[in-house]
Enzyme design. Structure first.
Site, PDB file in Angstrom:
ATOM      1  N   GLU A 192     -13.877  -8.962  -3.716  1.00 33.01           N
ATOM      2  CA  GLU A 192     -13.678  -8.955  -5.166  1.00 33.01           C
ATOM      3  C   GLU A 192     -12.657 -10.024  -5.580  1.00 33.01           C
ATOM      4  O   GLU A 192     -12.839 -10.704  -6.598  1.00 33.01           O
ATOM      5  CB  GLU A 192     -13.231  -7.547  -5.608  1.00 33.01           C
ATOM      6  CG  GLU A 192     -12.843  -7.397  -7.069  1.00 33.01           C
ATOM      7  CD  GLU A 192     -13.935  -7.753  -8.080  1.00 33.01           C
ATOM      8  OE1 GLU A 192     -15.099  -7.942  -7.694  1.00 33.01           O
ATOM      9  OE2 GLU A 192     -13.586  -7.884  -9.268  1.00 33.01           O
ATOM     10  N   ASN A 231     -34.541 -12.193 -26.334  1.00 36.40           N
ATOM     11  CA  ASN A 231     -33.697 -12.057 -25.151  1.00 36.40           C
ATOM     12  C   ASN A 231     -34.585 -11.528 -24.034  1.00 36.40           C
ATOM     13  O   ASN A 231     -35.315 -10.564 -24.241  1.00 36.40           O
ATOM     14  CB  ASN A 231     -32.551 -11.062 -25.461  1.00 36.40           C
ATOM     15  CG  ASN A 231     -31.740 -10.693 -24.234  1.00 36.40           C
ATOM     16  OD1 ASN A 231     -31.752 -11.406 -23.233  1.00 36.40           O
ATOM     17  ND2 ASN A 231     -31.044  -9.578 -24.300  1.00 36.40           N
ATOM     18  N   GLY A 232     -34.544 -12.171 -22.864  1.00 34.09           N
ATOM     19  CA  GLY A 232     -35.379 -11.691 -21.752  1.00 34.09           C
ATOM     20  C   GLY A 232     -36.218 -12.834 -21.212  1.00 34.09           C
ATOM     21  O   GLY A 232     -35.932 -14.007 -21.462  1.00 34.09           O
ATOM     22  N   LYS A 247     -22.239 -11.707 -19.167  1.00 39.42           N
ATOM     23  CA  LYS A 247     -21.615 -10.391 -18.985  1.00 39.42           C
ATOM     24  C   LYS A 247     -22.657  -9.340 -18.678  1.00 39.42           C
ATOM     25  O   LYS A 247     -22.449  -8.435 -17.895  1.00 39.42           O
ATOM     26  CB  LYS A 247     -20.853 -10.037 -20.270  1.00 39.42           C
ATOM     27  CG  LYS A 247     -20.110  -8.714 -20.226  1.00 39.42           C
ATOM     28  CD  LYS A 247     -18.842  -8.850 -19.435  1.00 39.42           C
ATOM     29  CE  LYS A 247     -18.094  -7.552 -19.268  1.00 39.42           C
ATOM     30  NZ  LYS A 247     -17.208  -7.632 -18.097  1.00 39.42           N
ATOM     31  N   GLU A 286     -15.449 -17.070 -10.030  1.00 37.46           N
ATOM     32  CA  GLU A 286     -16.047 -16.881 -11.354  1.00 37.46           C
ATOM     33  C   GLU A 286     -15.299 -17.663 -12.433  1.00 37.46           C
ATOM     34  O   GLU A 286     -15.911 -18.294 -13.276  1.00 37.46           O
ATOM     35  CB  GLU A 286     -15.977 -15.397 -11.759  1.00 37.46           C
ATOM     36  CG  GLU A 286     -17.078 -14.529 -11.223  1.00 37.46           C
ATOM     37  CD  GLU A 286     -16.912 -13.078 -11.663  1.00 37.46           C
ATOM     38  OE1 GLU A 286     -17.924 -12.458 -12.008  1.00 37.46           O
ATOM     39  OE2 GLU A 286     -15.778 -12.541 -11.668  1.00 37.46           O
ATOM     40  N   TRP A 304     -28.801 -18.087 -23.521  1.00 37.17           N
ATOM     41  CA  TRP A 304     -28.380 -18.365 -22.149  1.00 37.17           C
ATOM     42  C   TRP A 304     -29.612 -18.936 -21.465  1.00 37.17           C
ATOM     43  O   TRP A 304     -30.600 -18.217 -21.268  1.00 37.17           O
ATOM     44  CB  TRP A 304     -27.920 -17.067 -21.494  1.00 37.17           C
ATOM     45  CG  TRP A 304     -27.280 -17.241 -20.154  1.00 37.17           C
ATOM     46  CD1 TRP A 304     -25.979 -17.578 -19.915  1.00 37.17           C
ATOM     47  CD2 TRP A 304     -27.887 -17.053 -18.876  1.00 37.17           C
ATOM     48  NE1 TRP A 304     -25.745 -17.623 -18.558  1.00 37.17           N
ATOM     49  CE2 TRP A 304     -26.893 -17.308 -17.891  1.00 37.17           C
ATOM     50  CE3 TRP A 304     -29.163 -16.710 -18.435  1.00 37.17           C
ATOM     51  CZ2 TRP A 304     -27.142 -17.222 -16.527  1.00 37.17           C
ATOM     52  CZ3 TRP A 304     -29.424 -16.624 -17.077  1.00 37.17           C
ATOM     53  CH2 TRP A 304     -28.410 -16.875 -16.134  1.00 37.17           C
ATOM     54  N   HIS A 360     -14.920 -15.617  14.184  1.00 36.69           N
ATOM     55  CA  HIS A 360     -16.347 -15.860  14.418  1.00 36.69           C
ATOM     56  C   HIS A 360     -16.903 -16.932  13.485  1.00 36.69           C
ATOM     57  O   HIS A 360     -18.092 -16.937  13.182  1.00 36.69           O
ATOM     58  CB  HIS A 360     -17.130 -14.563  14.256  1.00 36.69           C
ATOM     59  CG  HIS A 360     -16.737 -13.519  15.257  1.00 36.69           C
ATOM     60  ND1 HIS A 360     -16.987 -13.659  16.608  1.00 36.69           N
ATOM     61  CD2 HIS A 360     -16.066 -12.354  15.115  1.00 36.69           C
ATOM     62  CE1 HIS A 360     -16.509 -12.605  17.255  1.00 36.69           C
ATOM     63  NE2 HIS A 360     -15.933 -11.803  16.363  1.00 36.69           N
ATOM     64  N   LYS A 404     -13.561 -13.027  -8.118  1.00 40.69           N
ATOM     65  CA  LYS A 404     -12.796 -13.248  -9.351  1.00 40.69           C
ATOM     66  C   LYS A 404     -12.382 -14.701  -9.455  1.00 40.69           C
ATOM     67  O   LYS A 404     -12.516 -15.326 -10.492  1.00 40.69           O
ATOM     68  CB  LYS A 404     -11.567 -12.338  -9.315  1.00 40.69           C
ATOM     69  CG  LYS A 404     -11.137 -11.685 -10.552  1.00 40.69           C
ATOM     70  CD  LYS A 404     -11.951 -10.542 -11.105  1.00 40.69           C
ATOM     71  CE  LYS A 404     -13.434 -10.695 -11.118  1.00 40.69           C
ATOM     72  NZ  LYS A 404     -14.190  -9.559 -11.457  1.00 40.69           N
ATOM     73  N   CYS A 419     -28.609 -13.803 -23.480  1.00 45.99           N
ATOM     74  CA  CYS A 419     -28.839 -14.059 -24.905  1.00 45.99           C
ATOM     75  C   CYS A 419     -28.362 -12.919 -25.790  1.00 45.99           C
ATOM     76  O   CYS A 419     -28.418 -11.750 -25.413  1.00 45.99           O
ATOM     77  CB  CYS A 419     -30.330 -14.241 -25.157  1.00 45.99           C
ATOM     78  SG  CYS A 419     -31.052 -15.525 -24.159  1.00 45.99           S
ATOM     79  N   ARG A 439     -21.224 -12.275 -23.799  1.00 44.07           N
ATOM     80  CA  ARG A 439     -22.406 -12.097 -22.949  1.00 44.07           C
ATOM     81  C   ARG A 439     -22.750 -13.381 -22.185  1.00 44.07           C
ATOM     82  O   ARG A 439     -23.487 -13.328 -21.208  1.00 44.07           O
ATOM     83  CB  ARG A 439     -23.619 -11.698 -23.801  1.00 44.07           C
ATOM     84  CG  ARG A 439     -23.449 -10.352 -24.456  1.00 44.07           C
ATOM     85  CD  ARG A 439     -24.528 -10.120 -25.509  1.00 44.07           C
ATOM     86  NE  ARG A 439     -25.843  -9.981 -24.959  1.00 44.07           N
ATOM     87  CZ  ARG A 439     -26.338  -8.874 -24.441  1.00 44.07           C
ATOM     88  NH1 ARG A 439     -25.595  -7.793 -24.397  1.00 44.07           N
ATOM     89  NH2 ARG A 439     -27.565  -8.828 -23.961  1.00 44.07           N
TER      90      ARG A 439
HETATM   91  C1  G6P Z   1     -22.546  -9.955 -14.245  1.00 47.57           C
HETATM   92  C2  G6P Z   1     -21.098  -9.926 -14.679  1.00 47.57           C
HETATM   93  C3  G6P Z   1     -20.247  -9.275 -13.601  1.00 47.57           C
HETATM   94  C4  G6P Z   1     -20.790  -7.888 -13.280  1.00 47.57           C
HETATM   95  C5  G6P Z   1     -22.271  -7.934 -12.909  1.00 47.57           C
HETATM   96  C6  G6P Z   1     -22.862  -6.540 -12.843  1.00 47.57           C
HETATM   97  O1  G6P Z   1     -22.707 -10.823 -13.183  1.00 47.57           O
HETATM   98  O2  G6P Z   1     -20.634 -11.242 -14.937  1.00 47.57           O
HETATM   99  O3  G6P Z   1     -18.917  -9.158 -14.065  1.00 47.57           O
HETATM  100  O4  G6P Z   1     -20.057  -7.344 -12.229  1.00 47.57           O
HETATM  101  O5  G6P Z   1     -22.996  -8.648 -13.903  1.00 47.57           O
HETATM  102  O6  G6P Z   1     -22.834  -5.990 -14.124  1.00 47.57           O
HETATM  103  P1  G6P Z   1     -22.838  -4.456 -14.447  1.00 47.57           P
HETATM  104  O7  G6P Z   1     -22.775  -4.384 -15.954  1.00 47.57           O
HETATM  105  O8  G6P Z   1     -24.126  -3.907 -13.919  1.00 47.57           O
HETATM  106  O9  G6P Z   1     -21.657  -3.839 -13.811  1.00 47.57           O
END
Ligand code: G6P
Length: 612
Positions: free
Chosen positions: A485, A100-101, A607, A492, A74, A508, A489, A2, A27
């Site tokens: 990673e 927010n929270g 985010k 996501e 959110w 395995h 990516k 949020c 966000r």
């Molecule tokens: C969310 C974001 C990711 C990020 C993760 C950790 O899931 O979408 O891109 O890697 O949080 O966030 P931070 O700000 O702690 O690196």
């Protein structure tokens, strides 16, 4: 997660709030709303979906109001709908709340409030707050909010307005980010993050947990929720500007941020690395040489992409500093038996500096006496304020939800830390240091040169995978986390199911999935496990898997094994994990774009994850 924006001052509030919310879109959210005082009433407008829907509604609304708040939600409790969008009101409709929270005890509070006759109109935990404050209202909003939050368990940042005190907004922070903006000549702002404030002011005040602020057009006072006493919080000047958080001609923030990586890496090591001698300086760690030499174990704690950076760093630190390293997902770390003491160094890694689980891990580690040195990209964020020291990455604002430049900058910072500890602990010879320093120093130029070619080549390759349903990423050794990673990516932003695997684990389990429809991307840089990975991918080839190899341009024979090869320029071996990340980011970007996905704001993702 949020986003909150609030403003009171000489200017019209609606454009300020809508613009601010636009800067918080990154966000992640699924509905939006706004409230302002107009002709003695609170006007509330809300809509499901993108902010553009709310903007369309507001285009039809005539208002000159100068006080109000906005919110992007959110969904946690209750579906993303107009009814559940913030702001939420009390029974009288005269009091509104944005939040927010998560309110953890909202069910008990709602039951208690219903028994007292309050009527709820949404499924959210937030609405409980509006009714709870109403319950305590006795002519003074600040007192009522102070009392109400004492009944609340959970994490929250709040904005509250009451029609009977129409000149003020109350802001409260407890474990969810909230920052105030102040402007010479009048006007007070609040927001979940700095980009929302930057079009108007670069003077900000970070609230601490337990702070309550009273925002008026000509003043901004901060109090402690515990004791009511005034709090003096420093005004900080933000050095980056609103332009740095714009797309600057790129189609997406993610693409812009991928192309910013050479600069971000350079900015992260600039001033810390003496290339001619190989020396690294990190005074911000704040630990003496003796303290560093006495570190017996290191724990790296992070979430998402930052966790992958931690996994890479384990290889570097164990190899060059010879200290055992454990890597933990923060949400797991916080609930396991932790054997920490003052000889342990805990390194939380976070782009945003606000991730709730990472923050909780940090607090636990501190309570157990460990030394806590964070790696973070956001100046003044909670994780940096609560750590004993912080090594900042200097990636600049990262807006795309999928992390790119923050990740490669984290790797850069972690490599600097490795070199620094190796020097202090005398586990790296000076001539080796020099070579490592050269390797790092040359990296930005190599990436700069290869980016345009990768961008063009991978756009073509991406077409082959637009309709894929699954994707396997393989890597070994230090490139195993890079495979993870790459898979993260892709899933996501393109919503294609993707998994990262250690290449040696293929037989395995995952090998059962291989057929002509299963794309497999394997990282085959020229490292010590090169020939092992090449053998592993032969197993894919033998089963007609669709094979893409990412390898060194001098290993042209890879083309004989693979259906497609992505060739990379040679770099110092320790720099390969950083370099080999880049084609995976670009491939994901193009696949997602070709599939018509919302690259910068993928569905359901946030985010900055400020809830547990
Ligand atoms: C969310 C974001 C990711 C990020 C993760 C950790 O899931 O979408 O891109 O890697 O949080 O966030 P931070 O700000 O702690 O690196």
């Amino acid at each position: 997660m949020c986003g909150i924006v609030g403003y009171v001052g000489p200017r019209r509030v609606v454009p300020i709030v809508l613009e601010g919310l636009k800067h918080l879109e990154y966000r992640g959210y699924d509905s939006a709303g706004i409230v302002f005082v107009e002709d003695g009433v609170l006007q509330k407008h809300r809509s499901e979906g993108k902010l553009a829907n709310l903007v369309e509604i507001m285009d039809e609304v005539e208002t000159r109001s100068r006080i109000g708040m906005g919110h992007t939600r959110w969904a946690t409790h209750g579906a993303p709908s107009e009814r559940n969008a913030h702001p939420h009101s009390d029974c009288t409709g005269e009091l509104v709340v944005v939040h927010n929270g998560i309110i953890e005890n909202y069910i008990d509070l709602r039951t208690m409030l219903r028994e007292k006759g309050h009527v709820f109109t949404s499924e959210t935990d937030t609405e409980v707050l509006a009714h709870l404050i109403e319950e305590y209202l006795d002519g003074d909003l600040r007192t009522a909010v102070t009392r109400a939050v004492q009944d609340v368990e959970g994490a929250y940042a709040l904005g509250v307005m009451w029609l009977q005190e129409p000149d003020k907004i109350i802001a409260v922070r407890n474990q969810s980010p909230l920052v105030l903006g102040v402007k010479d000549g009048g006007g007070s702002f609040m927001a979940s993050d700095v980009p929302a404030l930057l079009p108007y002011t670069n003077k900000v005040i970070y609230l601490d947990d337990g702070d309550m602020a009273v925002l008026k057009a000509d003043s901004c006072e901060i109090f402690s929720l515990a004791g009511g006493a005034g709090q003096d919080r420093p005004v900080q000047e933000i050095l980056w500007n609103a332009g740095m958080a714009q797309k600057s001609g790129y189609r997406h923030f993610m693409l812009k941020e991928i192309f910013e990586q050479p600069q971000a890496i350079l900015n992260t090591f600039r001033g810390r690395l003496e290339v001619s001698t190989g020396e690294v300086n990190l005074p911000e760690i704040g630990l003496s040489d003796e303290e560093l030499q006495s570190v017996s174990r290191i724990f790296l704690v992070a979430c998402g992409t930052s966790w992958h950076a931690a996994l890479v760093a384990k290889y570097w630190i164990e190899k060059w500093v010879r200290v055992p390293v454990e890597v933990d997902i923060a949400s797991e770390f916080r609930y396991r038996t932790l054997l920490l003491d003052e000889s342990v160094m805990v390194i939380p890694i976070s782009q945003s500096g606000e991730t709730a689980d990472t923050l909780a891990g940090l607090r636990l580690a501190k309570d157990l006496g460990a030394k806590v040195i964070s790696i973070c990209n956001v100046l003044g964020s909670t994780i940096t304020r609560e750590s004993h020291g912080t090594i900042y990455t200097h990636a600049g604002p990262e807006i795309g939800v999928a992390s790119t430049k923050a990740f490669t900058s984290q790797l850069t910072a972690l490599f600097l830390l490795t070199m620094y500890m190796g020097q202090v602990c005398k586990t790296i010879e000076p001539e080796v240091s020099q070579k490592l320093a050269h390797g790092l120093f040359e990296l930005p130029a190599v990436i700069e040169e290869v980016l345009p070619r990768l961008h063009t080549e991978l756009e073509v390759l991406a077409e082959e995978f637009v309709d894929s349903r699954d994707f396997l990423y393989l890597g070994r050794g230090i490139h195993f986390p890079i495979a993870l990673e790459g898979a993260l990516k892709l899933k996501e932003i393109s919503y294609i199911h993707a998994e990262g695997y250690a290449a040696g684990e293929l037989k395995h389990g995952p090998i059962a999935l291989i057929d002509k429809d299963m794309p497999v991307l394997a990282l085959t840089p020229p490292d010590e496990v090169y020939s092992k990975v090449v053998s592993n991918v032969q197993e894919v080839k033998a089963r007609h898997g669709r094979l893409v190899l990412v390898g060194d341009e001098n290993n042209k024979d890879l083309a004989e094994i693979a259906d497609d090869c992505i060739f990379m320029p040679p770099v110092h071996p320790e720099m390969q994990p950083i370099l080999y990340t880049i084609p995976l980011q670009i491939l994901s970007y193009h696949i997602a774009h070709l599939r018509g996905c919302d690259v910068d704001q993928p569905r359901n993702l946030a985010k900055s994850v400020t809830v547990e």
